[in-house]
Design a protein around this motif. Structure first.
Motif, PDB file in Angstrom:
ATOM      1  N   SER A  60      -2.713   2.814 -14.835  1.00  0.00           N
ATOM      2  CA  SER A  60      -3.985   3.519 -14.733  1.00  0.00           C
ATOM      3  C   SER A  60      -3.833   4.823 -13.955  1.00  0.00           C
ATOM      4  O   SER A  60      -4.404   5.855 -14.320  1.00  0.00           O
ATOM      5  N   LEU A  61      -3.044   4.781 -12.898  1.00  0.00           N
ATOM      6  CA  LEU A  61      -2.839   5.972 -12.072  1.00  0.00           C
ATOM      7  C   LEU A  61      -2.090   7.050 -12.846  1.00  0.00           C
ATOM      8  O   LEU A  61      -2.424   8.244 -12.732  1.00  0.00           O
ATOM      9  N   GLN A  62      -1.103   6.659 -13.638  1.00  0.00           N
ATOM     10  CA  GLN A  62      -0.375   7.648 -14.428  1.00  0.00           C
ATOM     11  C   GLN A  62      -1.282   8.311 -15.460  1.00  0.00           C
ATOM     12  O   GLN A  62      -1.165   9.508 -15.724  1.00  0.00           O
ATOM     13  N   ASN A  63      -2.214   7.542 -16.049  1.00  0.00           N
ATOM     14  CA  ASN A  63      -3.172   8.131 -16.996  1.00  0.00           C
ATOM     15  C   ASN A  63      -4.099   9.123 -16.300  1.00  0.00           C
ATOM     16  O   ASN A  63      -4.447  10.171 -16.860  1.00  0.00           O
ATOM     17  N   LYS A  64      -4.505   8.797 -15.070  1.00  0.00           N
ATOM     18  CA  LYS A  64      -5.328   9.737 -14.311  1.00  0.00           C
ATOM     19  C   LYS A  64      -4.567  11.026 -14.039  1.00  0.00           C
ATOM     20  O   LYS A  64      -5.143  12.126 -14.098  1.00  0.00           O
ATOM     21  N   LEU A  65      -3.288  10.912 -13.725  1.00  0.00           N
ATOM     22  CA  LEU A  65      -2.465  12.100 -13.473  1.00  0.00           C
ATOM     23  C   LEU A  65      -2.358  12.964 -14.721  1.00  0.00           C
ATOM     24  O   LEU A  65      -2.417  14.200 -14.647  1.00  0.00           O
ATOM     25  N   ILE A  66      -2.220  12.313 -15.882  1.00  0.00           N
ATOM     26  CA  ILE A  66      -2.152  13.071 -17.141  1.00  0.00           C
ATOM     27  C   ILE A  66      -3.449  13.833 -17.367  1.00  0.00           C
ATOM     28  O   ILE A  66      -3.442  15.008 -17.773  1.00  0.00           O
ATOM     29  N   ASN A  67      -4.575  13.190 -17.088  1.00  0.00           N
ATOM     30  CA  ASN A  67      -5.878  13.815 -17.329  1.00  0.00           C
ATOM     31  C   ASN A  67      -6.126  15.030 -16.449  1.00  0.00           C
ATOM     32  O   ASN A  67      -6.938  15.894 -16.811  1.00  0.00           O
ATOM     33  N   ILE A  68      -5.470  15.098 -15.290  1.00  0.00           N
ATOM     34  CA  ILE A  68      -5.686  16.257 -14.417  1.00  0.00           C
ATOM     35  C   ILE A  68      -4.561  17.285 -14.539  1.00  0.00           C
ATOM     36  O   ILE A  68      -4.520  18.255 -13.773  1.00  0.00           O
ATOM     37  N   GLY A  69      -3.624  17.062 -15.492  1.00  0.00           N
ATOM     38  CA  GLY A  69      -2.631  18.097 -15.769  1.00  0.00           C
ATOM     39  C   GLY A  69      -1.185  17.733 -15.487  1.00  0.00           C
ATOM     40  O   GLY A  69      -0.285  18.474 -15.861  1.00  0.00           O
ATOM     41  N   PHE A  70      -0.915  16.608 -14.863  1.00  0.00           N
ATOM     42  CA  PHE A  70       0.475  16.198 -14.601  1.00  0.00           C
ATOM     43  C   PHE A  70       0.984  15.407 -15.801  1.00  0.00           C
ATOM     44  O   PHE A  70       1.162  14.185 -15.761  1.00  0.00           O
ATOM     45  N   LEU A  71       1.231  16.129 -16.895  1.00  0.00           N
ATOM     46  CA  LEU A  71       1.563  15.478 -18.158  1.00  0.00           C
ATOM     47  C   LEU A  71       2.952  14.856 -18.150  1.00  0.00           C
ATOM     48  O   LEU A  71       3.224  13.931 -18.927  1.00  0.00           O
ATOM     49  N   GLU A  72       3.822  15.325 -17.298  1.00  0.00           N
ATOM     50  CA  GLU A  72       5.214  14.847 -17.294  1.00  0.00           C
ATOM     51  C   GLU A  72       5.489  13.897 -16.138  1.00  0.00           C
ATOM     52  O   GLU A  72       6.655  13.633 -15.816  1.00  0.00           O
ATOM     53  N   ASN A  73       4.458  13.373 -15.498  1.00  0.00           N
ATOM     54  CA  ASN A  73       4.691  12.505 -14.350  1.00  0.00           C
ATOM     55  C   ASN A  73       5.528  11.300 -14.754  1.00  0.00           C
ATOM     56  O   ASN A  73       5.430  10.796 -15.869  1.00  0.00           O
ATOM     57  N   GLU A  74       6.357  10.825 -13.799  1.00  0.00           N
ATOM     58  CA  GLU A  74       7.326   9.759 -14.100  1.00  0.00           C
ATOM     59  C   GLU A  74       7.312   8.713 -12.988  1.00  0.00           C
ATOM     60  O   GLU A  74       7.362   9.042 -11.801  1.00  0.00           O
ATOM     61  N   LEU A  75       7.211   7.452 -13.381  1.00  0.00           N
ATOM     62  CA  LEU A  75       7.307   6.341 -12.435  1.00  0.00           C
ATOM     63  C   LEU A  75       8.790   6.073 -12.165  1.00  0.00           C
ATOM     64  O   LEU A  75       9.540   5.685 -13.064  1.00  0.00           O
ATOM     65  N   LEU A  76       9.214   6.275 -10.923  1.00  0.00           N
ATOM     66  CA  LEU A  76      10.624   6.159 -10.586  1.00  0.00           C
ATOM     67  C   LEU A  76      11.046   4.735 -10.258  1.00  0.00           C
ATOM     68  O   LEU A  76      12.098   4.267 -10.707  1.00  0.00           O
ATOM     69  N   ASP A  77      10.226   4.036  -9.459  1.00  0.00           N
ATOM     70  CA  ASP A  77      10.631   2.676  -9.089  1.00  0.00           C
ATOM     71  C   ASP A  77       9.442   1.884  -8.557  1.00  0.00           C
ATOM     72  O   ASP A  77       8.409   2.439  -8.200  1.00  0.00           O
ATOM     73  N   ILE A  78       9.614   0.565  -8.550  1.00  0.00           N
ATOM     74  CA  ILE A  78       8.699  -0.370  -7.891  1.00  0.00           C
ATOM     75  C   ILE A  78       9.586  -1.273  -7.036  1.00  0.00           C
ATOM     76  O   ILE A  78      10.410  -2.022  -7.559  1.00  0.00           O
ATOM     77  N   THR A  79       9.402  -1.187  -5.718  1.00  0.00           N
ATOM     78  CA  THR A  79      10.293  -1.905  -4.796  1.00  0.00           C
ATOM     79  C   THR A  79       9.517  -2.949  -4.009  1.00  0.00           C
ATOM     80  O   THR A  79       8.449  -2.671  -3.474  1.00  0.00           O
ATOM     81  N   LYS A  80      10.088  -4.140  -3.961  1.00  0.00           N
ATOM     82  CA  LYS A  80       9.492  -5.225  -3.182  1.00  0.00           C
ATOM     83  C   LYS A  80      10.052  -5.182  -1.773  1.00  0.00           C
ATOM     84  O   LYS A  80      11.237  -5.395  -1.546  1.00  0.00           O
ATOM     85  N   LYS A  81       9.185  -4.910  -0.798  1.00  0.00           N
ATOM     86  CA  LYS A  81       9.604  -4.871   0.596  1.00  0.00           C
ATOM     87  C   LYS A  81       9.698  -6.277   1.167  1.00  0.00           C
ATOM     88  O   LYS A  81      10.639  -6.631   1.873  1.00  0.00           O
ATOM     89  N   ASN A  82       8.675  -7.071   0.913  1.00  0.00           N
ATOM     90  CA  ASN A  82       8.651  -8.481   1.323  1.00  0.00           C
ATOM     91  C   ASN A  82       7.662  -9.210   0.427  1.00  0.00           C
ATOM     92  O   ASN A  82       7.217  -8.654  -0.576  1.00  0.00           O
ATOM     93  N   ASP A  83       7.330 -10.439   0.774  1.00  0.00           N
ATOM     94  CA  ASP A  83       6.458 -11.239  -0.088  1.00  0.00           C
ATOM     95  C   ASP A  83       5.055 -10.669  -0.222  1.00  0.00           C
ATOM     96  O   ASP A  83       4.333 -11.000  -1.168  1.00  0.00           O
ATOM     97  N   THR A  84       4.646  -9.809   0.683  1.00  0.00           N
ATOM     98  CA  THR A  84       3.269  -9.290   0.651  1.00  0.00           C
ATOM     99  C   THR A  84       3.211  -7.774   0.581  1.00  0.00           C
ATOM    100  O   THR A  84       2.154  -7.196   0.796  1.00  0.00           O
ATOM    101  N   SER A  85       4.306  -7.129   0.232  1.00  0.00           N
ATOM    102  CA  SER A  85       4.312  -5.667   0.251  1.00  0.00           C
ATOM    103  C   SER A  85       5.219  -5.104  -0.834  1.00  0.00           C
ATOM    104  O   SER A  85       6.364  -5.543  -0.982  1.00  0.00           O
ATOM    105  N   PHE A  86       4.682  -4.126  -1.594  1.00  0.00           N
ATOM    106  CA  PHE A  86       5.449  -3.397  -2.606  1.00  0.00           C
ATOM    107  C   PHE A  86       5.234  -1.904  -2.389  1.00  0.00           C
ATOM    108  O   PHE A  86       4.169  -1.464  -1.936  1.00  0.00           O
TER     109      PHE A  86
END
Length: 564
Positions: A60-86
Motif C-alpha cells: 500500500s505504501l509503495q502505491n502511495k509513493l507512485i501516486n505522488i511521483g516516486f514511480l521507480e521506488n524499490e523495496l530493498l529488504d524486510i528484516t526481522k529484528k526479533n519476535d516483535t519487531s521488523f
C-alpha cells in the motif's frame, strides 16, 4: 495426577492466547533522512498482527509513493529484528512532477481534455503525476458514455525527460461498433407505461448505451406516485445486441383524504361542523393518468365540487392534457362554475410547464337583487403555469421536500354592461429544511392577486382554513389580493409519529369594501402514520391584528389521508 494435567492445560492455553494477541512493530526507513521523512509523512500503520499484514502495508505504501511521483521506488529488504519487531528499507529514487501525454485527437475530443488539464494542445496535454489515475478514469468514462463500455485506456512508451518529467503515449482500444440499447425488458411491473420510459426517463431502444446515465435516470422512478425502482438496472451483452433490464414495482398511489373541523359559531354560540372529502385515483389504467374528485362543505353554508383529470403523454407524445371542472355555491347568493383545459409538457422529472384556457361563469341566485356587488358574469383567461417538485421519498411522513407552482391568466370579464380586461396571478411554494434526522422546519407561501378596474363579490378569491391560514373558518375570507405564510417546527418522534407548532400569518385586501387586514394563527398539531393512513390533528386560534385572543375562536381540524 488429574490436577497436574489441568494445570498444564491451563498454562498451555494461557500462553497460546498471549501468542495470538502479540503485536508486531514495523519501522520503515529510506536511504536518507529526507526520504525517511517522506515515508513518515504518508502515515503508514506501524503495528500489525502478523507478517502478512506487514506485506500488505508495504504494498500500500509503495502505491502511495507512485501516486505522488516516486514511480521507480524499490523495496530493498524486510528484516526481522526479533519476535516483535521488523524493519524495512525503501529506495524512493527520483520523483517525477509532471507528464506529457500524447494523444490522437480523432479518438479523444480536446474539449474532454480541457476538463482535466490546464495545458492542452492539439497533440498532447500535461498532467501532474498525482492526477494521472483520476484523469484516465474520467477520460475512459467519457468514452464509455459514447457507447463504448468495453474501451481500454492505458499509457505506453513511457520515457524519462529532463526536469523531473515524463513523456507517454495514450493508447485507446475500442470495439469497431458502438453499443446501443436493442431491447428493454421490464421486470416486476410489466405493464409500466411505455410512454414514461420514452419521455419521463428518456430511455428508448436504439439509444447509445451508457450504464451510468441509465442508472441516474432510473432513480427518477422514485419521483412517480405509482411506481418505484426495486433495484438498479442490469444489462445483458451478446456479440451483436444489448438488452437492458429494469426492475420496477407498482406502488399504492390512490388516496382518500378528508378532514372534520368543528368550532363555536360566534352568533349562535353553538358547535358547528365542517369538512371535505378528497379522492385521488392514479394509474388505475396503467397509463399514468390521474383523477381527483373533491367535495367540500363548510360552516358558512358553502359547497364546492371539483373534478380534475390529468392525461399524460397523449398518443405517446411528450404532451399531456389537464381538464378541470369546479362548481362553487354560497348559500342562496350565487354559484360559480370554472372549466379549464390545459396542455402540459414534462421538461424533466422535476419541472413541468402548462398552457391553456380557463372559462368561468357565475350566476346571481338572489331573486331580489339588493346586493349590487353580486352579478352575473363570464370570464375567459389564457393561462400559463410552471411547476417544480423535489421529492424526498425516504421520508413517508413528508415525501415532498420542496414545491413551487406559478400561474398567470390574462383575459376578459363580460357582463350585461360590457367587458373588462383582467389579470390573475397565483403563487404557491413550500420547503422543508431538514436540520437533522428528527428536527425540521417547514415554511409554505401562497397567495393570489386579481387585477381589475372593478370587482364583484362573487369573483373574489376565497381563503382561510386548514389548507390556508389555520384558526379561521374554511373559505371565510374574501380578497382581491392575499398572501399567507405557514410555518411549522416539526419534531419526528419516530418514522410514524411527529408533533409540530403552528405559526401562520396573512395579509389581504378587499377593494370592494376598501379594507386591508393582517391575520395571525397560532397553535400546535401532531401526525400519526397508521395502517389506515396519515392521521393529522391541528388546534389553532386565529386573530386579527387589532383584536385580542379569544379561545372561542379556536378551531380543531382532524384529517385522515389513506393510500390504497
Amino acid at each position: 495426577m488429574r490436577k497436574i494435567t489441568f494445570l498444564v492445560l491451563y498454562i498451555y492455553v494461557l500462553f497460546s492466547f498471549q501468542g495470538f494477541g502479540q503485536e508486531i512493530r514495523l519501522k520503515i526507513s529510506g536511504n536518507t533522512e529526507k526520504e525517511t521523512k517522506v515515508l513518515d509523512s504518508l502515515g503508514y500503520n506501524k503495528i500489525h498482527p502478523n507478517y502478512n499484514s506487514i506485506k500488505r502495508e508495504l504494498d500500500s505504501l509503495q502505491n502511495k509513493l507512485i501516486n505522488i511521483g516516486f514511480l521507480e521506488n524499490e523495496l530493498l529488504d524486510i528484516t526481522k529484528k526479533n519476535d516483535t519487531s521488523f524493519t524495512s528499507n525503501i529506495n524512493l529514487k527520483n520523483k517525477f512532477n509532471t507528464i506529457y501525454i500524447y494523444y490522437n485527437n480523432e479518438e479523444i475530443d480536446k474539449s474532454t481534455l480541457n476538463l482535466i488539464s490546464n495545458a492542452v494542445l492539439d497533440d498532447y496535454f500535461v498532467l501532474k503525476i498525482a492526477d494521472i489515475e483520476k484523469a484516465l478514469t474520467f477520460i475512459n468514462s467519457e468514452i464509455s458514455e459514447k457507447g463504448y463500455p468495453f474501451s481500454k485506456l492505458k499509457l505506453v512508451d513511457i520515457t524519462n525527460e529532463p526536469n523531473a518529467t515524463l513523456k507517454a503515449n495514450l493508447a485507446l482500444e475500442t470495439p469497431d461498433k458502438k453499443r446501443t440499447i436493442n431491447d428493454i425488458v421490464l421486470k416486476g411491473y410489466t405493464k409500466f407505461p411505455q410512454s414514461y420510459l420514452k419521455h419521463f426517463l428518456k430511455i428508448k431502444p436504439d439509444q447509445v448505451f451508457d450504464l451510468n446515465t441509465i442508472q441516474t435516470k432510473t432513480t427518477q422512478l422514485n419521483n412517480l406516485k405509482f411506481a418505484k425502482e426495486l433495484k438498479p438496472p442490469e444489462v445483458l451483452f451478446t456479440n451483436d445486441s444489448t438488452t437492458l433490464y429494469l426492475y420496477i414495482e407498482k406502488t399504492k398511489s390512490n388516496a382518500f383524504d378528508g378532514f372534520l373541523g368543528f368550532g363555536t359559531n360566534e352568533e349562535t354560540g353553538k358547535l358547528q361542523f365542517d369538512g371535505y372529502l378528497n379522492l385521488n385515483l392514479n394509474n388505475n389504467l396503467n397509463f399514468g393518468e390521474s383523477l381527483r374528485l373533491l367535495y367540500k362543505s363548510d360552516e358558512n353554508d358553502q359547497q364546492t365540487f371539483e373534478a380534475d383529470v390529468s392525461l399524460p403523454y397523449l398518443f405517446k407524445s411528450p404532451i399531456g392534457v389537464d381538464l378541470l371542472l369546479r362548481i362553487f355555491r354560497r348559500d342562496s347568493s350565487f354559484t360559480t362554475t370554472n372549466q379549464s383545459a390545459k396542455i402540459h409538457y414534462q421538461i424533466n422529472p422535476k419541472h413541468k410547464a402548462f398552457g391553456g384556457i380557463l372559462a368561468t361563469e357565475s350566476n346571481n341566485l338572489l331573486s331580489n337583487n339588493t346586493n349590487q356587488t353580486i352579478t352575473d358574469y363570464k370570464t375567459q383567461y389564457y393561462t400559463f403555469a410552471y411547476q417544480f417538485i423535489n421529492p424526498q421519498n425516504y421520508n413517508a411522513l413528508f415525501p415532498i421536500n420542496s414545491k413551487v407552482f406559478l400561474e398567470t391568466g390574462f383575459g376578459d370579464r363580460t357582463t350585461d354592461n360590457g367587458s373588462e380586461k383582467q389579470t390573475q396571478l397565483l403563487f404557491e411554494a413550500h420547503k422543508i429544511f431538514n436540520l437533522n434526522l428528527k428536527n425540521s422546519f417547514y415554511i409554505r407561501l401562497n397567495g393570489a392577486h386579481l387585477i381589475s378596474d372593478s370587482y364583484f363579490e362573487n369573483e373574489l378569491m376565497r381563503f382561510g382554513g386548514i389548507n390556508s391560514i389555520r384558526g379561521f373558518e374554511e373559505n371565510s375570507l374574501y380578497a382581491t389580493l392575499y398572501g399567507v405564510v405557514n410555518t411549522e417546527y416539526r419534531y419526528q418522534i419516530s418514522n410514524t409519529i411527529f408533533i409540530h407548532s403552528i405559526i401562520d400569518a396573512a395579509y389581504f385586501e378587499n377593494k370592494i369594501i376598501n379594507t386591508d387586514e393582517k391575520l395571525f394563527g397560532y397553535g400546535f398539531g401532531f401526525g400519526l402514520l397508521t395502517k389506515a393512513g396519515l392521521f393529522r390533528f391541528n388546534y389553532a386560534n386565529g386573530k386579527t391584528e387589532n383584536s385580542a385572543f379569544n379561545l372561542s375562536n379556536s378551531k380543531i381540524h382532524i384529517s385522515l389521508t389513506t393510500n390504497f
